[in-house]
Design a protein around this motif. Structure first.
Motif, PDB file in Angstrom:
ATOM      1  N   VAL A   1       8.745  -1.738 -14.458  1.00 55.41           N
ATOM      2  CA  VAL A   1       8.791  -0.299 -14.722  1.00 55.41           C
ATOM      3  C   VAL A   1       9.534   0.382 -13.584  1.00 55.41           C
ATOM      4  CG1 VAL A   1       7.425   1.769 -15.187  1.00 55.41           C
ATOM      5  CG2 VAL A   1       6.568  -0.469 -15.915  1.00 55.41           C
ATOM      6  N   MET A   2      10.536   1.184 -13.938  1.00 53.94           N
ATOM      7  CA  MET A   2      11.312   1.916 -12.939  1.00 53.94           C
ATOM      8  C   MET A   2      11.097   3.407 -13.078  1.00 53.94           C
ATOM      9  SD  MET A   2      14.995  -0.040 -12.620  1.00 53.94           S
ATOM     10  CE  MET A   2      15.487   1.083 -11.283  1.00 53.94           C
ATOM     11  N   TYR A   3      11.142   4.090 -11.929  1.00 55.51           N
ATOM     12  CA  TYR A   3      11.059   5.546 -11.926  1.00 55.51           C
ATOM     13  C   TYR A   3      11.980   6.077 -10.830  1.00 55.51           C
ATOM     14  CZ  TYR A   3       9.287  10.321 -11.744  1.00 55.51           C
ATOM     15  OH  TYR A   3       9.195  11.697 -11.773  1.00 55.51           O
ATOM     16  N   LEU A   4      12.955   6.867 -11.223  1.00 48.73           N
ATOM     17  CA  LEU A   4      13.862   7.542 -10.289  1.00 48.73           C
ATOM     18  C   LEU A   4      14.482   6.556  -9.293  1.00 48.73           C
ATOM     19  CD1 LEU A   4      14.586  10.562 -10.299  1.00 48.73           C
ATOM     20  CD2 LEU A   4      13.158  10.824  -8.272  1.00 48.73           C
ATOM     21  N   GLY A   5      14.969   5.436  -9.821  1.00 52.37           N
ATOM     22  CA  GLY A   5      15.666   4.467  -8.989  1.00 52.37           C
ATOM     23  C   GLY A   5      14.791   3.449  -8.299  1.00 52.37           C
ATOM     24  N   LYS A   6      13.470   3.577  -8.410  1.00 48.39           N
ATOM     25  CA  LYS A   6      12.540   2.682  -7.725  1.00 48.39           C
ATOM     26  C   LYS A   6      11.799   1.794  -8.729  1.00 48.39           C
ATOM     27  CE  LYS A   6      12.579   3.852  -3.253  1.00 48.39           C
ATOM     28  NZ  LYS A   6      12.770   2.882  -2.153  1.00 48.39           N
ATOM     29  N   LEU A   7      11.499   0.572  -8.303  1.00 45.25           N
ATOM     30  CA  LEU A   7      10.615  -0.301  -9.067  1.00 45.25           C
ATOM     31  C   LEU A   7       9.184   0.052  -8.691  1.00 45.25           C
ATOM     32  CD1 LEU A   7      10.364  -2.786 -10.954  1.00 45.25           C
ATOM     33  CD2 LEU A   7      10.362  -4.200  -8.898  1.00 45.25           C
ATOM     34  N   VAL A   8       8.394   0.532  -9.672  1.00 48.10           N
ATOM     35  CA  VAL A   8       7.039   0.999  -9.361  1.00 48.10           C
ATOM     36  C   VAL A   8       5.954   0.062  -9.876  1.00 48.10           C
ATOM     37  CG1 VAL A   8       7.723   3.428  -9.221  1.00 48.10           C
ATOM     38  CG2 VAL A   8       6.987   2.495 -11.417  1.00 48.10           C
ATOM     39  N   GLU A   9       6.292  -0.826 -10.823  1.00 39.37           N
ATOM     40  CA  GLU A   9       5.296  -1.785 -11.305  1.00 39.37           C
ATOM     41  C   GLU A   9       5.999  -2.966 -11.949  1.00 39.37           C
ATOM     42  OE1 GLU A   9       0.915  -1.883 -13.477  1.00 39.37           O
ATOM     43  OE2 GLU A   9       2.017   0.002 -13.269  1.00 39.37           O
TER      44      GLU A   9
ATOM     45  N   PRO B   1      -2.807  -1.143 -16.776  1.00 38.62           N
ATOM     46  CA  PRO B   1      -1.773  -0.503 -15.952  1.00 38.62           C
ATOM     47  C   PRO B   1      -2.359  -0.035 -14.628  1.00 38.62           C
ATOM     48  CG  PRO B   1      -2.503   1.001 -17.662  1.00 38.62           C
ATOM     49  CD  PRO B   1      -3.166  -0.315 -17.948  1.00 38.62           C
ATOM     50  N   ILE B   2      -1.619  -0.219 -13.549  1.00 39.85           N
ATOM     51  CA  ILE B   2      -2.093   0.169 -12.219  1.00 39.85           C
ATOM     52  C   ILE B   2      -1.416   1.448 -11.731  1.00 39.85           C
ATOM     53  CG2 ILE B   2      -2.087  -0.548  -9.784  1.00 39.85           C
ATOM     54  CD1 ILE B   2      -2.611  -3.377 -10.699  1.00 39.85           C
ATOM     55  N   MET B   3      -0.156   1.627 -12.049  1.00 43.43           N
ATOM     56  CA  MET B   3       0.592   2.805 -11.630  1.00 43.43           C
ATOM     57  C   MET B   3       0.360   3.954 -12.623  1.00 43.43           C
ATOM     58  SD  MET B   3       2.901   4.217  -9.632  1.00 43.43           S
ATOM     59  CE  MET B   3       4.038   5.599  -9.699  1.00 43.43           C
ATOM     60  N   PRO B   4       0.006   5.157 -12.161  1.00 43.09           N
ATOM     61  CA  PRO B   4      -0.224   6.275 -13.089  1.00 43.09           C
ATOM     62  C   PRO B   4       0.966   6.589 -13.988  1.00 43.09           C
ATOM     63  CG  PRO B   4      -1.099   6.815 -10.925  1.00 43.09           C
ATOM     64  CD  PRO B   4      -0.366   5.519 -10.771  1.00 43.09           C
TER      65      PRO B   4
ATOM     66  N   GLY C   1       0.422 -12.053 -10.270  1.00 44.09           N
ATOM     67  CA  GLY C   1       1.801 -11.581 -10.284  1.00 44.09           C
ATOM     68  C   GLY C   1       1.961 -10.147 -10.702  1.00 44.09           C
ATOM     69  N   HIS C   2       0.871  -9.365 -10.630  1.00 41.05           N
ATOM     70  CA  HIS C   2       0.907  -7.952 -11.024  1.00 41.05           C
ATOM     71  C   HIS C   2       1.134  -7.107  -9.772  1.00 41.05           C
ATOM     72  CE1 HIS C   2      -0.961  -4.711 -13.867  1.00 41.05           C
ATOM     73  NE2 HIS C   2       0.066  -4.244 -13.167  1.00 41.05           N
ATOM     74  N   LEU C   3       2.336  -6.550  -9.648  1.00 41.43           N
ATOM     75  CA  LEU C   3       2.706  -5.739  -8.493  1.00 41.43           C
ATOM     76  C   LEU C   3       2.785  -4.273  -8.884  1.00 41.43           C
ATOM     77  CD1 LEU C   3       3.799  -8.686  -7.878  1.00 41.43           C
ATOM     78  CD2 LEU C   3       5.502  -7.592  -6.422  1.00 41.43           C
TER      79      LEU C   3
ATOM     80  N   PRO D   1      -4.215   3.338  -7.026  1.00 39.61           N
ATOM     81  CA  PRO D   1      -4.111   2.350  -8.110  1.00 39.61           C
ATOM     82  C   PRO D   1      -5.220   2.507  -9.144  1.00 39.61           C
ATOM     83  CG  PRO D   1      -4.946   1.330  -6.098  1.00 39.61           C
ATOM     84  CD  PRO D   1      -4.522   2.716  -5.724  1.00 39.61           C
ATOM     85  N   LEU D   2      -4.853   2.354 -10.408  1.00 38.67           N
ATOM     86  CA  LEU D   2      -5.802   2.432 -11.508  1.00 38.67           C
ATOM     87  C   LEU D   2      -6.328   1.036 -11.833  1.00 38.67           C
ATOM     88  CD1 LEU D   2      -3.604   4.632 -13.881  1.00 38.67           C
ATOM     89  CD2 LEU D   2      -5.314   5.467 -12.261  1.00 38.67           C
ATOM     90  N   ASN D   3      -7.503   0.982 -12.458  1.00 43.33           N
ATOM     91  CA  ASN D   3      -8.058  -0.265 -13.003  1.00 43.33           C
ATOM     92  C   ASN D   3      -8.115  -1.390 -11.974  1.00 43.33           C
ATOM     93  OD1 ASN D   3      -8.134   0.885 -15.705  1.00 43.33           O
ATOM     94  ND2 ASN D   3      -5.911   0.619 -15.738  1.00 43.33           N
ATOM     95  N   VAL D   4      -8.478  -1.044 -10.733  1.00 46.95           N
ATOM     96  CA  VAL D   4      -8.578  -2.039  -9.669  1.00 46.95           C
ATOM     97  C   VAL D   4      -9.984  -1.992  -9.089  1.00 46.95           C
ATOM     98  CG1 VAL D   4      -7.673  -2.798  -7.447  1.00 46.95           C
ATOM     99  CG2 VAL D   4      -6.130  -1.793  -9.130  1.00 46.95           C
ATOM    100  N   ASP D   5     -10.653  -3.151  -9.031  1.00 46.73           N
ATOM    101  CA  ASP D   5     -12.021  -3.178  -8.518  1.00 46.73           C
ATOM    102  C   ASP D   5     -12.025  -3.140  -6.984  1.00 46.73           C
ATOM    103  OD1 ASP D   5     -11.501  -5.840  -7.588  1.00 46.73           O
ATOM    104  OD2 ASP D   5     -11.994  -6.591  -9.581  1.00 46.73           O
TER     105      ASP D   5
END
Length: 372
Positions: A233-241, A252-255, A320-322, A328-332
């Motif tokens: 997943v990319m946002y504004l030129g950056k890899l966010v997930e 999903p971890i990134m909002p 392998g989930h970056l 972060p969402l859904n993280v214990d």
């Protein structure tokens, strides 16, 4: 898809940046830069399909063109099959063109209207000196059958075909040199929904027949889910997930990813009505002057002051989930402790206000949030 890919990646993107200069004045002096791709690192294994998604203007198509060297990166390196190709000149790139091809988004603009279909598909073979005229014609007719067209279409012009048929011609042209890697730049976005399914099925069949590796660029997460092994997943030129496909949809971890998934249509009316629809407020920031810290923070409902001050690194949350996020969402809690993330970096902390920092550290105050 659950298959895991190990070993040396077929293609690696290492800290790639692509900036487009903005020039003004008689002397065409550079006054600013468009940060189309800004420090992206990822790898694609042989035989894998990597889905690349994001809003329009996020840089995914630019990254795809950098991978096949239609654009030269401003900085960073592209490694294909163990060879650095980021700075190669045209003459050195020519032999590699046989191994990496591209399917373009617009089936109308990507085909030369003055050439017949047979010439369009056979030109790559002629340029690379493959076979004689008779052998090339036989190869083109075989490719036309492979992509669901008739050998009789050999002498027709592109304007005689529908949009879906033209895209099949584009696929046949990409396969003409038997490449290892194909970058598919939104290959179904210009097609009707019924034709999209046919094209997706065709690409999957061809991957098995030809042993292809795909970088599948799209903005429709519903389509990407069915073809991808992993999704970036990319946002504004950056890899966010970056995550295995099924895990991205369930956790999903990134909002930003959460918001994208909430926009995917659900065929069940009851589920669609019960699901929360996340509407991102405000416009996408300018890539000429991107926000400081996390680039998503001006539109994020979990944002706190730390988001505007510090750029979050890509953190591996397991399997392998970056993801790159301060909240972060859904993280214990165990995972948060393992990745050394602060307990205040959670959606709950963002809602309640930042938790106190350790002694001697300044407390981060929440950014005022708009009512949705």
């Amino acid at each position: 898809m659950s298959e895991e890919f190990n070993g040396q990646p077929l293609v690696e993107v290492q800290h790639v940046k692509k900036y487009f200069p903005i020039r003004k004045g008689v002397l065409s002096r550079e006054v600013a830069r468009v940060h189309a791709v800004d420090d992206v690192t990822l790898g694609v294994a042989e035989g894998e399909t990597l889905g690349l998604v994001g809003e329009s203007g996020c840089g995914k198509s630019t990254l795809g063109r950098c991978i096949v060297r239609l654009l030269e990166p401003t900085d960073g390196e592209i490694v294909f099959d163990g060879k650095k190709i980021g700075k190669l000149r045209a003459r050195s790139l020519r032999p590699l063109r046989r191994q990496m091809q591209m399917i373009f988004q617009d089936p109308y603009a990507s085909l030369n209207p003055r050439k017949r279909v047979g010439t369009i598909i056979s030109d790559p073979m002629r340029i690379h000196g493959i076979g004689d005229r008779k052998e090339r014609k036989e190869a083109v007719e075989e490719l036309l059958e492979k992509v669901g067209l008739s050998p009789e279409h050999y002498n027709r012009f592109p304007h005689e075909f529908s949009g879906g048929q033209r895209q099949r011609i584009g696929v046949a042209r990409a396969l003409a040199l038997r490449p290892k890697l194909i970058v598919a730049d939104e290959p179904v976005s210009a097609l009707d929904v019924s034709i999209q399914a046919q094209m997706v099925n065709l690409l999957e069949e061809l991957q098995d027949d030809f042993g292809l590796t795909y970088v599948f660029i799209a903005h429709d997460l519903g389509v990407v889910r069915h073809v991808s092994d992993r999704i970036a997943v990319m946002y504004l030129g950056k890899l966010v997930e970056l995550s295995p496909a099924e895990e991205l949809y369930t956790r999903p971890i990134m909002p930003y990813t959460e918001a994208l998934l909430s926009a995917v249509p659900v065929p069940d009316p009851d589920l669609a009505e019960a699901r929360e629809r996340i509407v991102l407020e405000g416009d996408v920031p300018s890539p000429i002057n991107p926000p400081s810290g996390c680039r998503f923070h001006p539109r994020c409902r979990y944002a706190t002051e730390v988001c505007s001050e510090i750029e979050p690194p890509l953190v591996d949350y397991g399997n392998g989930h970056l993801a790159a996020c301060h909240h972060p969402l859904n993280v214990d809690k165990e995972t948060l402790a393992r990745v050394q993330a602060s307990p205040k970096h959670t959606p709950e902390a963002a809602d309640e206000g930042a938790l106190p920092e350790e002694p001697g550290k300044e407390e981060a105050q929440p950014v005022p949030r708009r009512d949705s």
